[in-house]
Design a protein around this motif. Structure first.
Motif, PDB file in Angstrom:
ATOM      1  N   THR A 139       0.928  -1.163   0.079  1.00 59.53           N
ATOM      2  CA  THR A 139       0.095   0.160  -0.117  1.00 59.53           C
ATOM      3  C   THR A 139       0.843   1.168  -0.177  1.00 59.53           C
ATOM      4  N   LEU A 140       1.962   1.366   0.797  1.00 60.79           N
ATOM      5  CA  LEU A 140       2.850   2.509   0.822  1.00 60.79           C
ATOM      6  C   LEU A 140       3.525   2.603  -0.340  1.00 60.79           C
ATOM      7  N   ALA A 155      -3.563  -6.079  -1.773  1.00 68.86           N
ATOM      8  CA  ALA A 155      -2.958  -6.690  -0.224  1.00 68.86           C
ATOM      9  C   ALA A 155      -3.965  -5.999   0.727  1.00 68.86           C
ATOM     10  N   GLY A 156      -4.040  -4.720   0.656  1.00 68.12           N
ATOM     11  CA  GLY A 156      -4.687  -3.943   1.639  1.00 68.12           C
ATOM     12  C   GLY A 156      -6.239  -4.523   1.723  1.00 68.12           C
ATOM     13  N   GLU A 157      -6.877  -4.754   0.554  1.00 63.85           N
ATOM     14  CA  GLU A 157      -8.252  -5.254   0.414  1.00 63.85           C
ATOM     15  C   GLU A 157      -8.324  -6.626   0.973  1.00 63.85           C
ATOM     16  N   VAL A 158      -7.438  -7.710   0.689  1.00 64.66           N
ATOM     17  CA  VAL A 158      -7.417  -8.767   1.331  1.00 64.66           C
ATOM     18  C   VAL A 158      -7.198  -8.935   2.995  1.00 64.66           C
ATOM     19  N   TRP A 213     -10.214  -7.561   4.742  1.00 62.45           N
ATOM     20  CA  TRP A 213     -11.507  -8.722   4.733  1.00 62.45           C
ATOM     21  C   TRP A 213     -11.170  -9.895   5.617  1.00 62.45           C
ATOM     22  N   ALA A 214      -9.716 -10.170   5.682  1.00 58.54           N
ATOM     23  CA  ALA A 214      -9.375 -11.160   6.688  1.00 58.54           C
ATOM     24  C   ALA A 214      -9.493 -10.840   8.031  1.00 58.54           C
ATOM     25  N   VAL A 215      -9.471  -9.418   8.408  1.00 62.11           N
ATOM     26  CA  VAL A 215      -9.411  -9.106   9.582  1.00 62.11           C
ATOM     27  C   VAL A 215     -10.773  -8.910  10.055  1.00 62.11           C
ATOM     28  N   ALA A 216     -11.808  -8.570   9.046  1.00 58.99           N
ATOM     29  CA  ALA A 216     -13.179  -8.336   9.152  1.00 58.99           C
ATOM     30  C   ALA A 216     -13.478  -9.864   9.439  1.00 58.99           C
ATOM     31  N   TYR A 267     -10.028  -0.586   9.331  1.00 64.60           N
ATOM     32  CA  TYR A 267     -10.981   0.528   8.745  1.00 64.60           C
ATOM     33  C   TYR A 267     -10.046   1.662   8.376  1.00 64.60           C
ATOM     34  N   LEU A 268      -9.331   2.379   9.695  1.00 65.94           N
ATOM     35  CA  LEU A 268      -8.731   3.321   9.744  1.00 65.94           C
ATOM     36  C   LEU A 268      -7.631   3.334   8.499  1.00 65.94           C
TER      37      LEU A 268
END
Length: 147
Positions: A27-28, A36-39, A42-45, A77-78
């Protein structure tokens, strides 16, 4: 229901723990929200949702995972919102959001697997928090500006 939630929880947790640092780096470098950020999000969710399902089965021992799950999701989410929005200090939101969520995942792993040790709570929080803040302060020159 509990067994299905546990299987999903473990698989999503493994994905989250392994993918957390990659999500931050990709992401950076990409300067925007990435796959990678999306996956990771959703993994954390899924980890958080399945934790909320499993806690009532052993409320006396597991109740603390409700606030931990909520905090972990709010952190990721942040990070996702920071990656989407940009701004002068967007990289700090990504680091603190994704990093905070990753720290929460490791805290949960230690608390579950090493429950009788007093260091299982503060160790990942202190070490991870210091690392995230150090990276946030250090990354200004590389990531400042709009993604």
């Amino acid at each position: 229901m509990r067994d299905i939630a546990l299987i999903l929880h473990v698989v999503a947790g493994l994905v989250g723990v392994l993918l957390g640092p990659l999500a931050v780096v990709v992401t950076l470098r990409g300067r925007r929200l990435t796959w990678a950020g999306e996956v990771f999000h959703w993994a954390v969710a899924l980890v958080c949702l399945t934790a909320l399902v499993m806690v009532p089965y052993d409320w006396g021992r597991l109740w603390v995972f409700w606030p931990l799950s909520i905090a972990a999701y709010l952190f990721v989410y942040l990070g996702q919102r920071a990656a989407e929005s940009g701004g002068e200090f967007w990289y700090r939101g990504v680091l603190r959001g994704y990093g905070g969520s990753w720290i929460a995942l490791w805290t949960a792993v230690l608390v579950v697997n090493v429950p009788d040790r007093p260091w299982s709570w503060p160790l990942p929080i202190v070490l991870g928090g210091v690392a995230v803040e150090w990276l946030s302060a250090r990354g200004g020159r590389r990531f400042a500006g709009r993604p």
